[in-house]
Design a protein around this motif. Structure first.
Motif, PDB file in Angstrom:
ATOM      1  N   LEU A 194      39.571  23.145  23.167  1.00  0.00           N
ATOM      2  CA  LEU A 194      38.439  22.581  22.502  1.00  0.00           C
ATOM      3  C   LEU A 194      37.678  22.860  21.791  1.00  0.00           C
ATOM      4  CD1 LEU A 194      36.652  19.751  23.011  1.00  0.00           C
ATOM      5  CD2 LEU A 194      36.087  20.790  25.263  1.00  0.00           C
ATOM      6  N   HIS A 195      37.374  23.673  22.060  1.00  0.00           N
ATOM      7  CA  HIS A 195      36.358  25.220  21.450  1.00  0.00           C
ATOM      8  C   HIS A 195      36.904  25.497  20.033  1.00  0.00           C
ATOM      9  CE1 HIS A 195      33.932  23.977  25.024  1.00  0.00           C
ATOM     10  NE2 HIS A 195      34.954  23.970  25.869  1.00  0.00           N
ATOM     11  N   ASN A 227      23.978  32.050  21.588  1.00  0.00           N
ATOM     12  CA  ASN A 227      24.210  31.405  20.358  1.00  0.00           C
ATOM     13  C   ASN A 227      25.120  30.731  20.774  1.00  0.00           C
ATOM     14  OD1 ASN A 227      22.430  30.549  18.495  1.00  0.00           O
ATOM     15  ND2 ASN A 227      22.130  32.525  18.572  1.00  0.00           N
ATOM     16  N   LEU A 228      25.742  31.492  21.352  1.00  0.00           N
ATOM     17  CA  LEU A 228      26.814  30.714  21.886  1.00  0.00           C
ATOM     18  C   LEU A 228      27.341  30.082  23.050  1.00  0.00           C
ATOM     19  CD1 LEU A 228      29.088  34.357  22.100  1.00  0.00           C
ATOM     20  CD2 LEU A 228      29.115  32.235  19.694  1.00  0.00           C
ATOM     21  N   VAL A 229      26.654  29.751  23.971  1.00  0.00           N
ATOM     22  CA  VAL A 229      26.655  29.332  24.863  1.00  0.00           C
ATOM     23  C   VAL A 229      25.268  28.397  25.186  1.00  0.00           C
ATOM     24  CG1 VAL A 229      28.395  30.214  26.483  1.00  0.00           C
ATOM     25  CG2 VAL A 229      25.678  30.898  26.711  1.00  0.00           C
ATOM     26  N   GLY A 230      25.279  27.460  26.103  1.00  0.00           N
ATOM     27  CA  GLY A 230      23.995  26.812  26.458  1.00  0.00           C
ATOM     28  C   GLY A 230      23.989  25.233  25.624  1.00  0.00           C
ATOM     29  N   PRO A 231      22.526  24.020  25.507  1.00  0.00           N
ATOM     30  CA  PRO A 231      23.295  22.981  25.228  1.00  0.00           C
ATOM     31  C   PRO A 231      23.626  22.570  24.013  1.00  0.00           C
ATOM     32  CG  PRO A 231      20.974  23.275  26.115  1.00  0.00           C
ATOM     33  CD  PRO A 231      21.895  24.412  26.588  1.00  0.00           C
ATOM     34  N   ALA A 232      23.561  24.284  22.869  1.00  0.00           N
ATOM     35  CA  ALA A 232      23.136  23.840  20.992  1.00  0.00           C
ATOM     36  C   ALA A 232      24.483  25.199  21.519  1.00  0.00           C
ATOM     37  CB  ALA A 232      22.517  24.149  20.938  1.00  0.00           C
ATOM     38  N   GLY A 233      24.901  25.559  22.754  1.00  0.00           N
ATOM     39  CA  GLY A 233      26.209  26.877  22.436  1.00  0.00           C
ATOM     40  C   GLY A 233      27.425  26.554  21.813  1.00  0.00           C
ATOM     41  N   LEU A 234      27.628  27.666  20.746  1.00  0.00           N
ATOM     42  CA  LEU A 234      28.879  26.708  19.339  1.00  0.00           C
ATOM     43  C   LEU A 234      30.590  27.066  20.305  1.00  0.00           C
ATOM     44  CD1 LEU A 234      27.546  29.262  16.758  1.00  0.00           C
ATOM     45  CD2 LEU A 234      27.560  27.195  16.599  1.00  0.00           C
ATOM     46  N   ILE A 235      30.482  27.271  21.330  1.00  0.00           N
ATOM     47  CA  ILE A 235      31.088  27.629  22.407  1.00  0.00           C
ATOM     48  C   ILE A 235      31.367  26.870  23.270  1.00  0.00           C
ATOM     49  CG2 ILE A 235      32.947  30.265  21.198  1.00  0.00           C
ATOM     50  CD1 ILE A 235      31.825  31.012  23.417  1.00  0.00           C
ATOM     51  N   SER A 236      30.379  26.243  23.240  1.00  0.00           N
ATOM     52  CA  SER A 236      29.954  25.267  24.807  1.00  0.00           C
ATOM     53  C   SER A 236      29.828  23.779  24.504  1.00  0.00           C
ATOM     54  CB  SER A 236      28.880  26.152  25.324  1.00  0.00           C
ATOM     55  OG  SER A 236      28.088  25.656  25.312  1.00  0.00           O
ATOM     56  N   MET A 237      29.384  23.219  23.504  1.00  0.00           N
ATOM     57  CA  MET A 237      29.074  22.127  23.365  1.00  0.00           C
ATOM     58  C   MET A 237      29.408  21.081  23.635  1.00  0.00           C
ATOM     59  SD  MET A 237      27.408  21.189  19.137  1.00  0.00           S
ATOM     60  CE  MET A 237      27.323  23.157  19.004  1.00  0.00           C
ATOM     61  N   GLU A 238      30.670  20.994  22.959  1.00  0.00           N
ATOM     62  CA  GLU A 238      31.876  20.474  23.534  1.00  0.00           C
ATOM     63  C   GLU A 238      32.037  19.862  24.977  1.00  0.00           C
ATOM     64  OE1 GLU A 238      32.489  23.130  21.869  1.00  0.00           O
ATOM     65  OE2 GLU A 238      32.557  22.296  19.654  1.00  0.00           O
ATOM     66  N   ARG A 242      25.977  28.176  11.576  1.00  0.00           N
ATOM     67  CA  ARG A 242      25.317  26.642  11.845  1.00  0.00           C
ATOM     68  C   ARG A 242      26.511  25.541  11.989  1.00  0.00           C
ATOM     69  NH1 ARG A 242      23.676  25.899  17.740  1.00  0.00           N
ATOM     70  NH2 ARG A 242      23.697  28.256  18.527  1.00  0.00           N
ATOM     71  N   ILE A 243      25.834  25.377  10.409  1.00  0.00           N
ATOM     72  CA  ILE A 243      26.381  24.687   9.664  1.00  0.00           C
ATOM     73  C   ILE A 243      27.952  23.808   9.497  1.00  0.00           C
ATOM     74  CG2 ILE A 243      26.239  22.783   7.309  1.00  0.00           C
ATOM     75  CD1 ILE A 243      23.768  23.054   9.469  1.00  0.00           C
ATOM     76  N   THR A 244      28.504  25.460   8.761  1.00  0.00           N
ATOM     77  CA  THR A 244      30.020  25.500   8.580  1.00  0.00           C
ATOM     78  C   THR A 244      30.869  25.110  10.345  1.00  0.00           C
ATOM     79  OG1 THR A 244      29.511  27.049   7.426  1.00  0.00           O
ATOM     80  CG2 THR A 244      31.546  27.321   8.016  1.00  0.00           C
ATOM     81  N   ALA A 245      30.057  26.075  10.948  1.00  0.00           N
ATOM     82  CA  ALA A 245      30.607  25.536  12.139  1.00  0.00           C
ATOM     83  C   ALA A 245      30.416  24.129  13.100  1.00  0.00           C
ATOM     84  CB  ALA A 245      29.943  26.559  13.815  1.00  0.00           C
ATOM     85  N   MET A 246      29.601  23.485  12.632  1.00  0.00           N
ATOM     86  CA  MET A 246      29.322  21.844  13.121  1.00  0.00           C
ATOM     87  C   MET A 246      29.832  21.040  12.042  1.00  0.00           C
ATOM     88  SD  MET A 246      26.194  19.657  12.352  1.00  0.00           S
ATOM     89  CE  MET A 246      26.302  17.810  12.163  1.00  0.00           C
ATOM     90  N   ARG A 247      30.560  21.523  11.078  1.00  0.00           N
ATOM     91  CA  ARG A 247      31.565  20.759  10.131  1.00  0.00           C
ATOM     92  C   ARG A 247      32.777  21.002  10.270  1.00  0.00           C
ATOM     93  NH1 ARG A 247      27.834  16.951   8.037  1.00  0.00           N
ATOM     94  NH2 ARG A 247      26.584  17.679   6.151  1.00  0.00           N
ATOM     95  N   VAL A 283      33.177  19.787  18.243  1.00  0.00           N
ATOM     96  CA  VAL A 283      33.506  18.462  18.290  1.00  0.00           C
ATOM     97  C   VAL A 283      31.875  17.663  19.357  1.00  0.00           C
ATOM     98  CG1 VAL A 283      35.314  16.976  19.723  1.00  0.00           C
ATOM     99  CG2 VAL A 283      35.693  19.384  18.879  1.00  0.00           C
ATOM    100  N   TYR A 284      31.842  16.173  18.404  1.00  0.00           N
ATOM    101  CA  TYR A 284      30.943  15.694  18.960  1.00  0.00           C
ATOM    102  C   TYR A 284      30.773  14.197  18.651  1.00  0.00           C
ATOM    103  CZ  TYR A 284      29.183  17.217  14.381  1.00  0.00           C
ATOM    104  OH  TYR A 284      29.344  16.870  13.051  1.00  0.00           O
ATOM    105  N   GLU A 285      30.093  13.482  19.361  1.00  0.00           N
ATOM    106  CA  GLU A 285      29.703  11.893  19.392  1.00  0.00           C
ATOM    107  C   GLU A 285      29.238  11.962  17.284  1.00  0.00           C
ATOM    108  OE1 GLU A 285      29.686   9.712  21.695  1.00  0.00           O
ATOM    109  OE2 GLU A 285      29.240   7.658  21.017  1.00  0.00           O
ATOM    110  N   PRO A 286      29.693  11.158  16.463  1.00  0.00           N
ATOM    111  CA  PRO A 286      28.194  10.711  15.622  1.00  0.00           C
ATOM    112  C   PRO A 286      27.259  10.990  15.782  1.00  0.00           C
ATOM    113  CG  PRO A 286      31.003  10.636  14.820  1.00  0.00           C
ATOM    114  CD  PRO A 286      30.739  11.191  16.327  1.00  0.00           C
ATOM    115  N   HIS A 287      26.327  11.355  15.030  1.00  0.00           N
ATOM    116  CA  HIS A 287      25.175  10.851  15.508  1.00  0.00           C
ATOM    117  C   HIS A 287      24.194  11.486  14.109  1.00  0.00           C
ATOM    118  CE1 HIS A 287      25.168  14.739  17.548  1.00  0.00           C
ATOM    119  NE2 HIS A 287      23.657  14.307  16.688  1.00  0.00           N
TER     120      HIS A 287
END
Lengths: 414, 164
Positions: free
Chosen positions: A219-220, A348-359, B74-79, B83-87
């Motif tokens: 997933l991450h 930056n990797l974790v938390g509500p906006a974490g790059l490896i945790s937000m999912e 950040r933007i590259t990772a997001m794109r 994984v997230y629901e589109p909004h």
């Protein structure tokens, strides 16, 4: 386990073992009510906070155990108290602020006062006015304190339990798993900040997610996408003998002090490269080569080491289809400015906006939305067999998730 | 300098700052996120913090980008990875104020509300709070040397992936 219950439940576990769970466990408000009694008020240690959050006499913070509002306080004698945050009189919240320092607790509704340990010390107009009104002579103040939880401090973590049957904490999670708490929290902690994340799902979906080492790399995909995968990583999953608690960990082979330069990591895809790798750097600080360790203490605590991002996560159920996740982000007293900056980067990797945790914030909600239609259908957890054995060298197993259900069933009596 | 001239300068600066806030919001709300790092200087700082942590003097950010490189990541990772629901977001920016302008550095603040709309059609108030910026002039453009977004609430619903 006492089965006397204020709630009647005809719920029966529909499978021979804990490798299947019916979706009803996520969607049934009656089961949620039963969990309050049998799990959160049952023989478990609920995480309440850290000693460094209430360092001085009179310090308090508020939290929850299940649906019960709790005050964690430090008394004049330095002892830590856990009290139900509900006035013995009308039941109003005694503390309505998240934290503070007081000499006593006062319920503002009718001005009843309590000591920091929860004893009722004062009742306004106790003797009435002009000889009229007031309390009867036989009213025993000592019987009307705030409800107390038993408290145990393990290292710098504070736990509370409503039950007299809960064994000592070290016995509750077992020596092998205590060792990881000892390993991570080696120095006096300080709080670097809090996050709160509201998850649109039953609390158990997030509790399971933490024990599900199988999903992590699937997933991450941040690490793989950017090719920041260290070669020769080992690791495994440890599970307490009763299945309730677990530790999933990753160890690297080399102690070469790696600024994670692009040359030091194996690139899986050449198409994406990080412009800035500072958030992937790891300063070895715990005396070993463990890079990631996610540990659960049943039912609602997660202890986290992800590189230099240290945290505890507290899972707070908020009704049967909503959960609040409180992240307390930690550093050590004595961190220098460079170390603090590194921790802030890695976070930056974790938390509500974490790059490896937000999912993890959204997948539980997807299960919740799909599960409601057919509560008797079942989720299956077949990876790595049907038991709750530990796994060395591989995290492609759902044993710890089955362990969670083993614990849940034991406490729920199903 | 005459009073008229001073007022004219102030008005011109105020209009420029307001245009910057509007362009920034439109870029995010139009999903032109690849343009977002360009609002910042090369070494610009972007933080989302909560009011609670800020008032407690705690250093944690929800998102912390130190330099444009991290914003691009950040933007590259997001794109490509997350994984997230589109909004989508709809920013409502208000109460823009130039706090001071000295030595080529302009400090500003604003209030904001962000409404989040999911593909299901559900719209909710996702975030509100204040922003604090430091701007400098690069060529003919105003760029952000720093933007700190202070969320009034400590709670983030589900996840935060699109910058604010």
């Amino acid at each position: 386990m006492a089965q006397t219950s204020a709630h009647n439940s005809d719920f029966v576990w529909p499978h021979k073992d804990s490798s299947r769970a019916p979706f009803q466990v996520y969607t049934d408000p009656q089961l949620y009510a039963l969990e309050q009694e049998r799990i959160f008020r049952g023989p478990v240690w609920n995480f309440l906070g850290l000693t460094c959050e209430i360092p001085n006499p009179g310090d308090y913070k508020t939290t929850f155990v299940g649906d019960s509002p709790i005050i964690l306080s430090r008394g004049a004698d330095g002892a830590i108290n856990a009290l139900v945050n509900r006035c013995a009189h009308k039941g109003a919240l005694v503390c309505y602020k998240p934290r503070g320092n007081v000499s006593e607790f006062t319920c503002v509704y009718h001005n009843w006062t309590y000591s920091l340990a929860g004893d009722l010390t004062g009742v306004a107009f106790k003797k009435g006015v002009g000889g009229k009104g007031g309390l009867d002579a036989d009213f025993d103040q000592s019987e009307h304190g705030l409800e107390r939880l038993r408290v145990e401090v393990y290292g710098q973590l504070v736990f509370g339990t409503f039950s007299n049957e809960t064994p000592p904490f070290a016995q509750f999670i077992g020596e092998e798993l205590c060792a990881n708490i000892d390993r991570v929290f080696v120095k006096p902690l300080k709080v670097l900040g809090y996050h709160s994340q509201v998850l649109p799902n039953n609390w158990k979906l997030y509790a399971e997610n933490n024990k599900d080492s199988y999903h992590a790399s699937l997933l991450h995909v941040f690490h793989n996408t950017f090719g920041v995968v260290r070669p020769n990583m080992g690791g495994g999953v440890k599970i307490s003998p009763n299945g309730w608690h677990h530790l999933s960990y990753t160890v690297r082979n080399s102690d070469a002090n790696d600024a994670v330069g692009a040359e030091k990591v194996r690139s899986l895809k050449d198409s994406y490269k990080l412009n800035d790798v500072r958030m992937m750097e790891h300063a070895l600080e715990l005396g070993d080569l463990t890079t990631n360790a996610i540990q659960t203490v049943f039912p609602t605590l997660v202890v986290q080491q992800i590189l230099n991002a240290l945290a505890v996560r507290q899972i707070l159920p908020k009704g049967h289809e909503r959960t609040e996740l409180i992240w307390t982000i930690l550093g050590f007293e004595g961190d220098d400015a460079q170390m603090q900056e590194l921790r802030m980067q890695v976070n930056n990797l974790v938390g509500p906006a974490g790059l490896i945790s937000m999912e993890d914030g959204c997948v539980g909600g997807w299960v919740q939305r799909a599960a409601g239609a057919d509560p008797r259908a079942m989720t299956i957890m077949p990876m790595g067999g049907s038991g709750i054995e530990a796994s060395e060298g591989s995290r492609v197993t759902e044993a710890a998730v089955r362990g969670f259900w083993t614990g849940w069933r034991a406490l729920m009596g199903v | 300098m005459s009073i008229e001239q001073t007022l004219n300068d102030q008005l011109a600066l105020h209009l420029r700052v307001n245009d910057l806030y509007a362009d920034y919001a439109h870029t995010l709300d139009d999903d032109r996120l690849e343009e977002w790092p360009g609002f910042f200087t090369e070494n610009g700082i972007y933080r989302i913090v909560t009011r609670e942590n800020r008032e407690l003097g705690l250093p944690l950010s929800v998102i912390y980008c130190d330099g444009r490189g991290m914003m691009i990541d950040r933007i590259t990772a997001m794109r490509t990875a997350n994984v997230y629901e589109p909004h989508v977001y709809c920013h409502a920016t208000s109460d823009v104020r130039v706090l001071d302008a000295n030595n080529g550095e302009i400090r500003t603040r604003s209030n904001f509300t962000v409404l989040r709309t999911m593909t299901s059609g559900e719209t909710s108030i996702f975030a509100c709070g204040r922003t604090f910026e430091t701007l400098i002039e690069e060529g003919s453009k105003l760029r952000l040397r720093e933007r700190i977004v202070v969320l009034d609430s400590r709670r983030i619903d589900t996840l935060l992936v699109i910058p604010l």
